[in-house]
Motif scaffolding. Structure first.
Motif, PDB file in Angstrom:
ATOM      1  N   UNK A   1       4.900   3.780   1.582  1.00 39.51           N
ATOM      2  CA  UNK A   1       5.665   4.328   0.479  1.00 39.51           C
ATOM      3  C   UNK A   1       5.237   5.775   0.209  1.00 39.51           C
ATOM      4  N   UNK A   2       6.105   6.509  -0.449  1.00 40.78           N
ATOM      5  CA  UNK A   2       5.720   7.842  -0.887  1.00 40.78           C
ATOM      6  C   UNK A   2       6.730   8.919  -0.559  1.00 40.78           C
TER       7      UNK A   2
ATOM      8  N   UNK B   1      13.615   2.560   4.438  1.00 45.34           N
ATOM      9  CA  UNK B   1      14.185   3.012   3.161  1.00 45.34           C
ATOM     10  C   UNK B   1      14.577   1.829   2.278  1.00 45.34           C
ATOM     11  N   UNK B   2      13.645   0.938   2.083  1.00 49.82           N
ATOM     12  CA  UNK B   2      13.892  -0.278   1.308  1.00 49.82           C
ATOM     13  C   UNK B   2      13.757   0.003  -0.185  1.00 49.82           C
ATOM     14  N   UNK B   3      14.752  -0.404  -0.961  1.00 50.18           N
ATOM     15  CA  UNK B   3      14.696  -0.300  -2.418  1.00 50.18           C
ATOM     16  C   UNK B   3      15.776  -1.195  -2.993  1.00 50.18           C
TER      17      UNK B   3
ATOM     18  N   UNK C   1       7.010   2.884  -4.834  1.00 47.39           N
ATOM     19  CA  UNK C   1       5.871   1.989  -4.631  1.00 47.39           C
ATOM     20  C   UNK C   1       6.218   0.549  -4.970  1.00 47.39           C
ATOM     21  N   UNK C   2       7.024   0.349  -6.006  1.00 46.79           N
ATOM     22  CA  UNK C   2       7.391  -1.009  -6.429  1.00 46.79           C
ATOM     23  C   UNK C   2       8.819  -1.367  -6.034  1.00 46.79           C
TER      24      UNK C   2
ATOM     25  N   UNK D   1       6.489  -6.159  -4.169  1.00 47.57           N
ATOM     26  CA  UNK D   1       5.585  -5.242  -3.481  1.00 47.57           C
ATOM     27  C   UNK D   1       4.199  -5.848  -3.310  1.00 47.57           C
ATOM     28  N   UNK D   2       3.814  -6.779  -4.197  1.00 45.77           N
ATOM     29  CA  UNK D   2       2.520  -7.436  -4.077  1.00 45.77           C
ATOM     30  C   UNK D   2       2.424  -8.310  -2.836  1.00 45.77           C
ATOM     31  N   UNK D   3       3.567  -8.675  -2.280  1.00 46.21           N
ATOM     32  CA  UNK D   3       3.560  -9.530  -1.103  1.00 46.21           C
ATOM     33  C   UNK D   3       3.279  -8.746   0.183  1.00 46.21           C
ATOM     34  N   UNK D   4       3.198  -7.433   0.078  1.00 45.30           N
ATOM     35  CA  UNK D   4       2.741  -6.621   1.193  1.00 45.30           C
ATOM     36  C   UNK D   4       1.232  -6.451   1.052  1.00 45.30           C
ATOM     37  N   UNK D   5       0.488  -6.948   2.031  1.00 50.67           N
ATOM     38  CA  UNK D   5      -0.963  -6.903   1.932  1.00 50.67           C
ATOM     39  C   UNK D   5      -1.535  -5.503   2.012  1.00 50.67           C
TER      40      UNK D   5
END
Length: 290
Positions: free
Chosen positions: A91-92, A150-152, A187-188, A216-220
């Motif tokens: 991300x970023x 480009x996921x959102x 990021x989220x 997003x928490x499911x990405x380690x």
């Protein structure tokens, strides 16, 4: 029954059969894993479309992101070798080589390990079809990175639920031979104003966005990309110029590259590549991609 009546009934049966076939959609395609190393998922007929010449650059040409490059490379290497690895969210800042890094690392690890590691790109609008794709991948006998660029997600978008289940949910869970890599400017994965609006109007603000933020928490691994410095930008320019043998003296090269960045409103890996394309065109030199 008369002949005319029989023919009429037969015609109606055929018409209904044709209509049902159209409703059912095209039959699943036959997928050939040996056709390529990279594929694009086409959900309408469950087809993995081979990409003969992926749009990517060599890993050594991606500069200014050494730390995240090494983390992603090690994670991918472990996965290719059959060991545990994490889903990754890159991300970023725009144009800093997030998707380029994924494709370059895939090619580099595959060459280093000589394993049939596959990369399958899923378009953002096809996220809801992930369960069908996973059914195909888990029986392939191959190790596969599923990549979404480009996921959102926007307001009232429920497609993220399919991704959540595929990442780390459902009764089956993620197949051991599948890993998810995604890039996003967020990021989220959802806009900040959407999070703030839901928090301000909800009875329980903390729960209102928890479900979507937990995606997003499911990405380690979260790998952050930030705007590059002038030195990093010029390092990218030097790397490209040397690799493609553009033959411009360093002072002139840097002057033009900085001027180009000014007209583009900032420095990034994408801006550096766009300048190199312009320079190569003016010099009438070809740019051979990997």
């Amino acid at each position: 029954m008369s002949t005319d009546m029989s023919e009429l009934l037969l015609s109606e049966v055929r018409r209904l059969a044709d209509a049902l076939e159209r409703l059912a959609g095209p039959p699943p395609a036959k997928n050939d894993w040996s056709a390529a190393d990279c594929f694009v998922w086409v959900p309408v007929n469950q087809y993995l479309q081979p990409v003969a010449r992926p749009n990517r650059v060599a890993l050594g040409l991606i500069r200014g992101v050494d730390h995240v490059r090494d983390i992603l490379h090690e994670n991918t290497l472990r996965f290719a070798d059959g060991y545990a690895a994490n889903n990754v969210l890159l991300w970023g800042a725009r144009g800093m080589g997030k998707s380029s890094l994924v494709k370059a690392v895939h090619a580099d690890v595959q060459a280093a390990t000589q394993t049939p590691l596959k990369l399958v790109e899923v378009h953002r609008e096809d996220i809801a079809s992930l369960p069908a794709l996973l059914d195909i991948l888990k029986s392939s006998g191959l190790r596969v990175i599923v990549f979404c660029d480009d996921l959102s997600f926007d307001h009232d978008d429920t497609a993220y639920k399919s991704l959540k289940a595929a990442l780390d949910g459902g009764i089956e869970g993620r197949p051991d031979n599948v890993l998810f890599y995604a890039t996003s400017n967020r990021r989220h994965l959802l806009p900040r104003n959407m999070m703030e609006n839901e928090q301000s109007t909800a009875i329980n603000p903390s729960e209102a966005v928890e479900e979507k933020v937990s995606l997003s928490d499911r990405f380690g691994l979260w790998l952050g990309f930030h705007k590059c410095s002038q030195d990093d930008y010029l390092s990218m320019i030097d790397g490209y110029a040397q690799h493609f043998d553009l033959g411009l003296d360093r002072e002139t090269l840097h002057h033009q590259a900085l001027e180009w960045a000014t007209t583009r409103g900032g420095r990034s890996g994408r801006v550096a590549w766009q300048y190199i394309q312009d320079l190569a065109g003016r010099l009438r030199k070809p740019l051979e991609r990997v």
